[in-house]
Scaffold this active site. Sequence first.
Site, PDB file in Angstrom:
ATOM      1  N   HIS A  64      18.036  -3.858  -5.631  1.00 28.27           N
ATOM      2  CA  HIS A  64      16.672  -4.196  -5.233  1.00 28.27           C
ATOM      3  C   HIS A  64      16.215  -3.225  -4.149  1.00 28.27           C
ATOM      4  O   HIS A  64      17.036  -2.555  -3.513  1.00 28.27           O
ATOM      5  CB  HIS A  64      16.554  -5.641  -4.740  1.00 28.27           C
ATOM      6  CG  HIS A  64      17.681  -6.106  -3.891  1.00 28.27           C
ATOM      7  ND1 HIS A  64      17.923  -5.596  -2.646  1.00 28.27           N
ATOM      8  CD2 HIS A  64      18.655  -7.014  -4.130  1.00 28.27           C
ATOM      9  CE1 HIS A  64      18.986  -6.190  -2.145  1.00 28.27           C
ATOM     10  NE2 HIS A  64      19.463  -7.048  -3.021  1.00 28.27           N
TER      11      HIS A  64
HETATM   12  P1  TYD Z   1      20.758 -10.727  -2.166  1.00 20.81           P
HETATM   13  O1  TYD Z   1      20.253  -9.924  -1.029  1.00 20.81           O
HETATM   14  O2  TYD Z   1      19.914 -10.768  -3.423  1.00 20.81           O
HETATM   15  O3  TYD Z   1      22.249 -10.272  -2.497  1.00 20.81           O
HETATM   16  P2  TYD Z   1      22.790  -9.081  -3.398  1.00 20.81           P
HETATM   17  O4  TYD Z   1      21.729  -8.063  -3.431  1.00 20.81           O
HETATM   18  O5  TYD Z   1      24.022  -8.616  -2.720  1.00 20.81           O
HETATM   19  O6  TYD Z   1      23.097  -9.645  -4.741  1.00 20.81           O
HETATM   20  O7  TYD Z   1      21.035 -12.206  -1.663  1.00 20.81           O
HETATM   21  C1  TYD Z   1      21.728 -13.135  -2.474  1.00 20.81           C
HETATM   22  C2  TYD Z   1      21.332 -14.520  -2.019  1.00 20.81           C
HETATM   23  O8  TYD Z   1      21.744 -14.743  -0.678  1.00 20.81           O
HETATM   24  C3  TYD Z   1      19.834 -14.767  -2.069  1.00 20.81           C
HETATM   25  O9  TYD Z   1      19.624 -16.086  -2.567  1.00 20.81           O
HETATM   26  C4  TYD Z   1      19.386 -14.717  -0.644  1.00 20.81           C
HETATM   27  C5  TYD Z   1      20.636 -15.091   0.140  1.00 20.81           C
HETATM   28  N1  TYD Z   1      20.710 -14.366   1.406  1.00 20.81           N
HETATM   29  C6  TYD Z   1      20.428 -15.028   2.581  1.00 20.81           C
HETATM   30  O10 TYD Z   1      20.068 -16.222   2.591  1.00 20.81           O
HETATM   31  N2  TYD Z   1      20.540 -14.348   3.774  1.00 20.81           N
HETATM   32  C7  TYD Z   1      20.901 -13.047   3.804  1.00 20.81           C
HETATM   33  O11 TYD Z   1      20.996 -12.454   4.909  1.00 20.81           O
HETATM   34  C8  TYD Z   1      21.177 -12.357   2.582  1.00 20.81           C
HETATM   35  C9  TYD Z   1      21.568 -10.917   2.573  1.00 20.81           C
HETATM   36  C10 TYD Z   1      21.068 -13.055   1.409  1.00 20.81           C
END
Ligand code: TYD
Length: 153
Positions: A64
Amino acid sequence: MPRRAGRRSKGLRSAASARLIDLPRIANPAGNLTFLEGERHVPFPIRRVYYLYDVPGGAARGGHGHIELEQLVIAMSGSFDVHVDDGRSRQTFHLNRSYRALHVTRMHWREIDNFSSGAVCLVLASTLYDESDYIRDYDTFVRAARKRTVRKT
Ligand code: TYD
């Protein structure tokens, strides 16, 4: 522009959206030690810390874009690849040292894959978690990144 890293940090490679920073290392036969001081070794005030662990083989994280977020990514244990894209070019960094940090600047697309078994990916972030900072569609990200570049010139 991000502030320069502290005196003991060494930028290894310049790129539009990412560069490697070598952190201080205190070598000791009983185990090495690395430290980070906010706004000295980290080129932004740290507002959040998160880490990825127990990542199954073959999994990919990220995928993303971020508008304002800046990050410092460190392989605390094991190794992985970080792909950073600024909408014009993409670079891949293989992180496998606990003393080496990847500084990813704002308006980037980031993916992490090729995790080794037991890898731990530490992320120091410049903002609190904010879903509105995410761009989850790649084409939308590229359009936004290019528009921003044009506006700056
Ligand atoms: P995401 O940033 O989409 O993770 P990745 O890109 O590694 O797959 O986040 C995954 C989930 O975790 C999403 O539901 C949001 C949550 N999240 C938080 O609540 N706080 C945070 O600091 C992060 C990074 C994610």
